[in-house]
Design an enzyme around this catalytic site. Structure first.
Site, short mmCIF file in Angstrom:
data_model
loop_
_atom_site.label_atom_id
_atom_site.label_comp_id
_atom_site.label_asym_id
_atom_site.label_seq_id
_atom_site.Cartn_x
_atom_site.Cartn_y
_atom_site.Cartn_z
N HIS A 36 27.10 15.40 28.28
CA HIS A 36 27.27 14.42 27.20
C HIS A 36 26.31 14.62 26.02
CE1 HIS A 36 30.39 12.07 29.04
NE2 HIS A 36 29.71 11.95 30.15
N ARG A 63 22.67 19.65 33.96
CA ARG A 63 24.02 19.16 34.25
C ARG A 63 25.01 19.97 33.45
NH1 ARG A 63 26.30 12.99 33.98
NH2 ARG A 63 25.69 13.07 31.78
N ASP A 94 22.11 32.05 35.47
CA ASP A 94 21.50 33.26 34.90
C ASP A 94 20.40 32.91 33.90
OD1 ASP A 94 22.85 35.06 36.45
OD2 ASP A 94 24.32 35.64 34.92
N GLN A 96 28.02 15.09 41.69
CA GLN A 96 28.11 13.72 41.18
C GLN A 96 29.30 12.98 41.74
OE1 GLN A 96 27.25 13.78 36.80
NE2 GLN A 96 26.75 11.65 37.25
N GLU A 113 31.31 9.81 41.14
CA GLU A 113 31.45 8.85 40.04
C GLU A 113 32.91 8.47 39.82
OE1 GLU A 113 29.73 10.54 36.49
OE2 GLU A 113 30.43 12.54 36.94
N ALA A 164 28.13 4.74 35.36
CA ALA A 164 28.97 4.47 34.19
C ALA A 164 30.42 4.90 34.46
CB ALA A 164 28.41 5.19 32.96
N ASP A 165 30.58 6.13 34.91
CA ASP A 165 31.94 6.60 35.18
C ASP A 165 32.54 5.92 36.39
OD1 ASP A 165 32.80 8.55 33.18
OD2 ASP A 165 31.00 9.63 33.77
#
Ligand code: 3PY
Ligand code: MG
Length: 250
Positions: free
Chosen positions: A48, A73, A87, A150, A152, A177-178
């Site tokens: 995000h 993330r 990498d 995650q 969610e 939130a999600d």
């Protein structure tokens, strides 16, 4: 020299609770400050925040000079995205939107070299191997990568036992939130139905012997959340902290 010891993965194994901050401002200077703050980890948000591989790399370089563990993330849980970030030298990866055990297994496979997984071998030209100075990198790279998935969504809550049991998953991190949005309570993660789902994910993750993680939204609850077994607690974001401090100052 082998791959560096991953202190966050070690904390998950021993049951030690950790706290950290979300980095959304894409700034190496902010990452360096946060890394010296005393928090255990700093998460560079590729989902995000407007990060690029170059800004992720510069924040990883800044964090390397601090005691904090770096987490990245991914924008999405795609193996090719994990490959690029691994990498760059990230050793703890947060995979967003993991809904099933197959999603979790795919995330683990993306972080392992063959035959255990599908990670492509580009270490010779990457920061992960110290630009090839770590001759032993390939031999233990897999052991030091921490896979955080995650949970969610309603599907993830329904599939939590299988997700948490997936071999190679170190931590199941809840995104309130999600999750609230998918449970038809967008914007209200405090809704009892969302809180019930969160408690369920925490309990089932602990039962599977894995570390539960949570994006904490209320500082008044942080102690109780750690007491409940949250081992990876996000206690703020750089943008919200700065915004609040500026408003208070004004
Ligand atoms: C969420 O709450 O949905 C997250 O992804 C973490 O804050
Ligand atoms: Mg989310």
């Amino acid at each position: 020299m082998p791959a560096p010891h991953n202190t966050l993965k070690a904390a998950f194994r021993t049951g030690r609770p950790t706290k950290g901050v979300w980095l959304t401002l894409t700034s190496a200077a902010v990452a360096e400050m946060a890394g010296h703050s005393g928090l255990d980890w700093c998460l560079i948000d590729g989902e995000h925040a407007p990060n690029t591989l170059q800004t992720i790399q510069s924040q990883l370089q800044a964090l390397a000079s601090t005691p904090a563990s770096a987490v990245v993330r991914l924008p999405a849980s795609a193996p090719w995205m994990a490959k690029q970030v691994l990498d760059l030298g990230a050793q703890s990866i947060l995979f967003p939107m993991i809904h099933t055990a197959q999603d979790a297994a795919d995330a683990v496979a993306a972080c392992r070299y063959p035959p255990a997984g599908i990670r492509g071998v580009g270490a010779a030209v990457s920061r992960a191997s110290g630009w090839s100075r770590d001759a032993a990198y390939l031999s233990n790279a897999d052991d030091e990568i921490c896979v955080i998935v995650q949970a969610e969504s309603r599907a993830a809550v329904d599939n939590i036992d299988a997700i948490a049991a997936t071999e190679g998953v170190d931590c199941v991190f809840i995104g309130p939130a999600d999750l609230a949005a998918d449970l038809d309570h967008i914007g209200t993660p405090g809704h009892p139905e969302v809180q019930e789902a969160i408690a369920h994910v925490i309990n089932r993750t602990k039962a599977a012997g894995k570390a539960p993680g949570l994006f904490g939204t209320d500082p008044n609850h942080f102690d109780a959340q750690q007491d409940a077994g949250i081992q990876m607690l996000a206690v703020g974001t750089d943008s919200i902290l700065l915004n609040r401090a500026l408003t208070a100052l004004a």
